[in-house]
Motif scaffolding. Structure first.
Motif: not given
Ligand code: PRP
Ligand code: GLN
Ligand code: SF4
Ligand code: MG
Length: 480
Positions: A380-407
């Motif tokens: 995600m870190r890589t992709l949001v930057k790439m989308l912004r660099d390409a001219g995206a106005k807003e980038v809202h991330l929607r993740i189809a699973s809950p946060p992965v917090k445990f090993p």
């Protein structure tokens, strides 16, 4: 997670080796570190043919060496995604493992990870058995060899390819997690742990005249050839025998164990065209996307996704929200899955060359960018930057699973919470770290209900899923 595939000829089957290689190639998404095939001619008790190596199936099993498997009537295979043992270890960690036992050669292919591997390793070593690797899968092979040796007297003169009891004793004594193939000289077994943590199914290849040509056990149904039918999914705790005589359920271990099928098989690991628990994986992912849209209220111009595995969730999100789906990223199909690379350097490298932005699609757009998961946050870190660099106005991330917090200790290589971004940062901090306008995850209830919605319930069966990496609730106690 690893891919396991086994095939036995029903009668004469000239292309068994090709069917085995193709099956393994169809499970490539489950592991890319190494591959192997082990074959038996069905007659010789102390000899197997072996093809093994590091890399992809196509690099390991080639036109030159596949002829080694000519004349074999049973073949089992494995694609490795290492979770135990040294990640860059030598050829002796490549599965299937082969052991010479008191009753002849036995080969095993293991998907999963033994949560009590440390303790079992100590036990095995103290019994005087030397181990040649530090993987948990080798322990299983040695424990089966021991069970065979202990039962050897009553076996002489009997059907010695049959090791059902030895497997039942050995595997009942092990905790989760395993889906396992075990081959003797004239048959092989497909076994799932009583929690049903990893998938495993069984099918029959049908010849032109309608008779059975071969019997298959596979991690996923996507690896069954077009002329095969999916017979059933191996039940949690079930031992199924596959031989030239057909498919037979021979044992049921611990039938009352609460089920803990890995929910991440649905989120990410499995292929869309596989059926798990009677459901098309693609449909479940679409359902997750729809549920996520129901939990959301963002205004945007387009829904895009991070290819590959989140496409179905994005389709579901778009159909539920009414926002048009547009492809925003191209995925280089010559680069493998990044998450299953064995170390961070390789994961970062894969991401760098994996994506290209569809500039004209994203310019001045408010984008809902769907992915199936954020684990370490590399993608995600890589992709949001790439989308912004390409001219995206807003980038809202929607993740189809809950946060992965445990090993995870059951077959996925996320052994510490330090490497999990959601364990280290709050959602607003993640949003800032990846540079998005907003980040929202599917809820745990939303995921579980989307996954379980389509599973048929009977009086004897109600579904159960492991969500430990999301909730911290492990199906068995873990000694960390
Ligand atoms: O947050 P991260 O640690 O970067 O991991 C999460 C990403 O990794 C996976 O994709 P992957 O590239 O492995 O496979 P895919 O192409 O099948 O989606 C997953 O689908 C996410 O996109
Ligand atoms: N992901 C897996 O299923 C791995 C199998 C086994 N634990 C290994 O590391 O080889
Ligand atoms: S902890 Fe997560 S990845 Fe591991 S088995 Fe459970 S659901 Fe699957
Ligand atoms: Mg992905």
């Amino acid at each position: 997670m690893c891919g396991i595939f086994g095939i036995v000829a029903a009668g004469k089957c000239d292309n068994l080796n090709i069917l085995a290689a193709n099956g393994l190639a169809s499970l490539q998404h489950r592991g890319t570190e190494s591959s192997g095939l082990v074959g038996s001619d069905g007659v010789t008790r102390d000899h197997v043919e072996i093809i093994k190596g590091h890399g992809l199936v196509r690099d390991v099993i080639t036109e030159d060496n596949i002829s080694k498997m000519d004349g074999q009537s049973i073949i089992i295979g494995h694609n490795r995604y290492s979770t135990a043992g040294k990640k860059k270890s030598g050829i002796n960690c490549v599965q299937p493992f082969v052991v010479y036992t008191a009753m002849g050669t036995v080969a095993i292919a293991h998907n999963g990870e033994l949560v009590d591997a440390k303790q079992k390793r100590t036990e095995v070593l103290h019994e005087g058995v030397g181990l040649s690797t530090d993987t948990d899968s080798e322990l299983i092979a040695q424990m089966i060899a021991k069970a065979i040796a202990l039962n050897v007297k009553c076996k002489y003169g009997q059907d010695i390819g049959d090791i059902t009891r030895e497997l039942a004793v050995t595997m009942s004594a092990l905790n989760m997690s395993y889906s396992l193939l075990v081959m003797t000289f004239d048959r092989f077994y497909a076994i799932r742990d009583p929690f049903g943590n990893r998938p495993l199914c069984v099918g029959t290849v049908i010849s032109k005249d309608g008779s059975p040509q071969a019997y298959i056990a596979s991690s996923e149904s996507c690896a069954l050839p077009a002329n095969a039918k999916l017979d059933f999914e191996v039940r949690p705790g079930e031992i199924v025998e596959l031989s030239s005589d057909g498919i037979k359920s021979v044992w049921q271990m611990k039938p009352n164990t609460p089920l803990a099928m890995c929910i991440f098989e649905y989120v990410y690991f499995a292929r869309n065209d596989s059926e798990i628990e009677g459901q098309q994986v693609q449909t479940v992912r679409e359902e997750c996307g729809k549920t996520m849209a129901l939990e959301d209220d963002i205004e945007a111009d387009i829904v895009g996704n991070v290819p590959d595995s989140s496409l179905s969730a994005a389709i579901g999100y778009a159909s539920q929200s009414g926002i048009t789906y547009e492809p925003v990223l191209h995925r280089n199909s010559y680069v493998g899955r990044s998450f299953i690379q064995p170390n961070d350097e390789m994961r970062q490298n894969a991401i760098k060359i994996k994506f290209g932005v569809l500039k004209k699609k994203v310019q001045n757009q408010r984008i809902v960018l769907v992915d199936d998961s954020i684990v370490r946050g590399n993608t995600m870190r890589t992709l949001v930057k790439m989308l912004r660099d390409a001219g995206a106005k807003e980038v809202h991330l929607r993740i189809a699973s809950p946060p992965v917090k445990f090993p995870c200790f059951m077959g996925i290589n996320i052994p510490t919470s330090q490497e999990l971004i959601a364990a280290q940062k709050s959602i607003p901090e993640i949003c800032e770290y990846v540079g998005a306008d907003s980040v929202r995850y599917l809820s745990v209830d939303g995921l579980v209900s989307s996954v379980q919605k389509g599973i048929e319930r009977t009086t004897n069966f109600s579904p159960g899923h492991c969500t430990a990496c999301l909730t911290g609730k492990y199906p068995v106690p873990i000694n960390m």
